[in-house]
Design a protein around this motif. Structure first.
Motif, PDB file in Angstrom:
ATOM      1  N   VAL A 231      30.237 -29.515 -34.262  1.00  0.00           N
ATOM      2  CA  VAL A 231      31.523 -29.430 -33.579  1.00  0.00           C
ATOM      3  C   VAL A 231      31.545 -28.265 -32.600  1.00  0.00           C
ATOM      4  N   SER A 232      30.383 -27.708 -32.269  1.00  0.00           N
ATOM      5  CA  SER A 232      30.321 -26.648 -31.266  1.00  0.00           C
ATOM      6  C   SER A 232      30.644 -27.221 -29.895  1.00  0.00           C
ATOM      7  N   PRO A 233      31.393 -26.506 -29.062  1.00  0.00           N
ATOM      8  CA  PRO A 233      31.729 -27.020 -27.730  1.00  0.00           C
ATOM      9  C   PRO A 233      30.487 -27.144 -26.857  1.00  0.00           C
ATOM     10  N   ASP A 234      30.461 -28.179 -26.052  1.00  0.00           N
ATOM     11  CA  ASP A 234      29.332 -28.433 -25.156  1.00  0.00           C
ATOM     12  C   ASP A 234      29.574 -27.667 -23.856  1.00  0.00           C
ATOM     13  N   ILE A 235      29.148 -26.408 -23.831  1.00  0.00           N
ATOM     14  CA  ILE A 235      29.382 -25.559 -22.666  1.00  0.00           C
ATOM     15  C   ILE A 235      28.491 -25.968 -21.502  1.00  0.00           C
ATOM     16  N   GLU A 236      27.322 -26.498 -21.812  1.00  0.00           N
ATOM     17  CA  GLU A 236      26.378 -26.834 -20.750  1.00  0.00           C
ATOM     18  C   GLU A 236      26.928 -27.910 -19.829  1.00  0.00           C
TER      19      GLU A 236
END
Length: 352
Positions: A231-236
């Motif tokens: 559930v980590s945000p997809d910053i890329e």
């Protein structure tokens, strides 16, 4: 017309301009409260450029006065980089002023009211323009008595960099980085609790323990792989990293620093070229403005050199040019050319 009318000064015509005195006063008050420097000065990109300005001015050589010492030059560079202005009260030394207002005549400052910071409380003094050293950069023709900081002139880019770095800071502070949703077969509650506690103290946390105890067409549950779902945000995919890099390079350019200087893959020649570019096109002209202001106010010819102490020149190219000039003189002497002819040829190349 009487004889005494010859000794009377003609009255100065005063007109209201722009939006009126009240609006200008409110704008000045708002500028004093919110600041004229922009909002990106807390970023590492801006502070790195300001440190380059400060260090280069601290290395500068001053001829003609002892008032512009290393400490004063460094303070001047930081003040100009952040505020676009630097004001000093001229006494037996230069006293830095934290705030000021002034009166003008023909757009030229005539008198100042200066605020001087003290440890036990500030003081206010009134001084004529000849008693004040006032350096300004980025001057607007509409207000030639005010300077403008680079971040203020590039306020859109400064706001973008501030928004991006603030957003990334909030993501890394509040987002569930490293957290996962782990599915596993149904079991006794004690086993579930033990399995859940086993993840504690690790990097990241298990937010949910999803059960896969389901039936498929009345039969047993299919085999499910224990592959966690992050559930980590997809910053890329948001391109925020590239946007921050572009905004950082633009801010560096506003300060006169080549963006390649901060590139992780930069090389020695690029660093030297960035130093020459910064000193030649940004810092030396500002030093010239300061030298002119000091010459007018201190009563002596003042010269400030930034290029020499910072070694902001191509030493190898200068050595090759000197060798070429010496060789040209030797060949001209062998050919019997007159010195005036040689000097004229060198003058066309701007070598003399």
């Amino acid at each position: 017309m009487g004889i005494f009318d010859w000794f009377r000064r003609s009255p100065v015509e005063t007109r209201s301009a722009m939006s009126g005195f009240t609006a200008e006063l409110m704008a000045a008050r708002e500028s004093y409260i919110s600041g004229r420097r922009g909002i990106a000065e807390l970023t590492a990109a801006a502070q790195s450029c300001i440190s380059l300005w400060e260090g280069a001015f601290a290395l500068a050589e001053v001829d003609g006065t002892n008032l512009l010492d290393k400490r004063t030059l460094a303070l001047t560079a930081r003040s100009v980089a952040l505020r676009g202005e630097a004001v000093f009260l001229i006494r037996d030394k230069l006293i830095p002023c934290s705030d000021w207002d002034l009166s003008t005549r023909d757009g030229i400052p005539k008198a100042y009211r200066l605020s001087i910071s003290e440890a036990g409380g500030g003081t206010t003094q009134t001084a004529l323009a000849g008693e004040v050293l006032h350096l300004r950069i980025g001057v607007d023709p509409a207000a030639p008595w005010l300077g403008t900081a680079p971040l203020r002139r590039a306020s859109l880019t400064a706001g973008l960099l501030n928004a991006l770095e603030s957003a990334l800071a909030e993501v890394y502070e509040n987002a569930p980085l490293g957290s996962q949703i782990v599915p596993y077969p149904e079991g006794p509650e004690t086993d579930m609790t033990t399995l859940g506690r086993s993840f504690r103290g690790q990097r990241g946390r298990v937010l949910l323990r999803e059960s896969v105890n389901v039936s498929a067409a009345g039969g047993p549950a299919p085999a499910v792989d224990w592959k966690p779902s992050s559930v980590s945000p997809d910053i890329e995919r948001s391109m925020s990293v590239e946007s921050v890099a572009a905004a950082r390079d633009a801010i560096a350019g506003a300060f006169g620093v080549l963006p390649g200087l901060f590139n992780p893959a930069t090389t020695g020649p690029m660093v030297r070229e960035a130093q020459r570019h910064l000193a030649q096109w940004t810092l030396q002209p500002i030093a010239g403005l300061l030298a002119q202001e000091a010459s007018e106010k201190l009563g002596a010819a003042v010269d400030i050199d930034v290029m020499g102490p910072t070694q902001a020149f191509d030493a190898g190219g200068s050595a090759r040019a000197l060798a070429t000039i010496v060789q040209a003189y030797a060949q001209a002497k062998e050919a019997g050319l007159a010195p005036t002819v040689v000097d004229a040829a060198l003058a066309r190349l701007d070598w003399k």
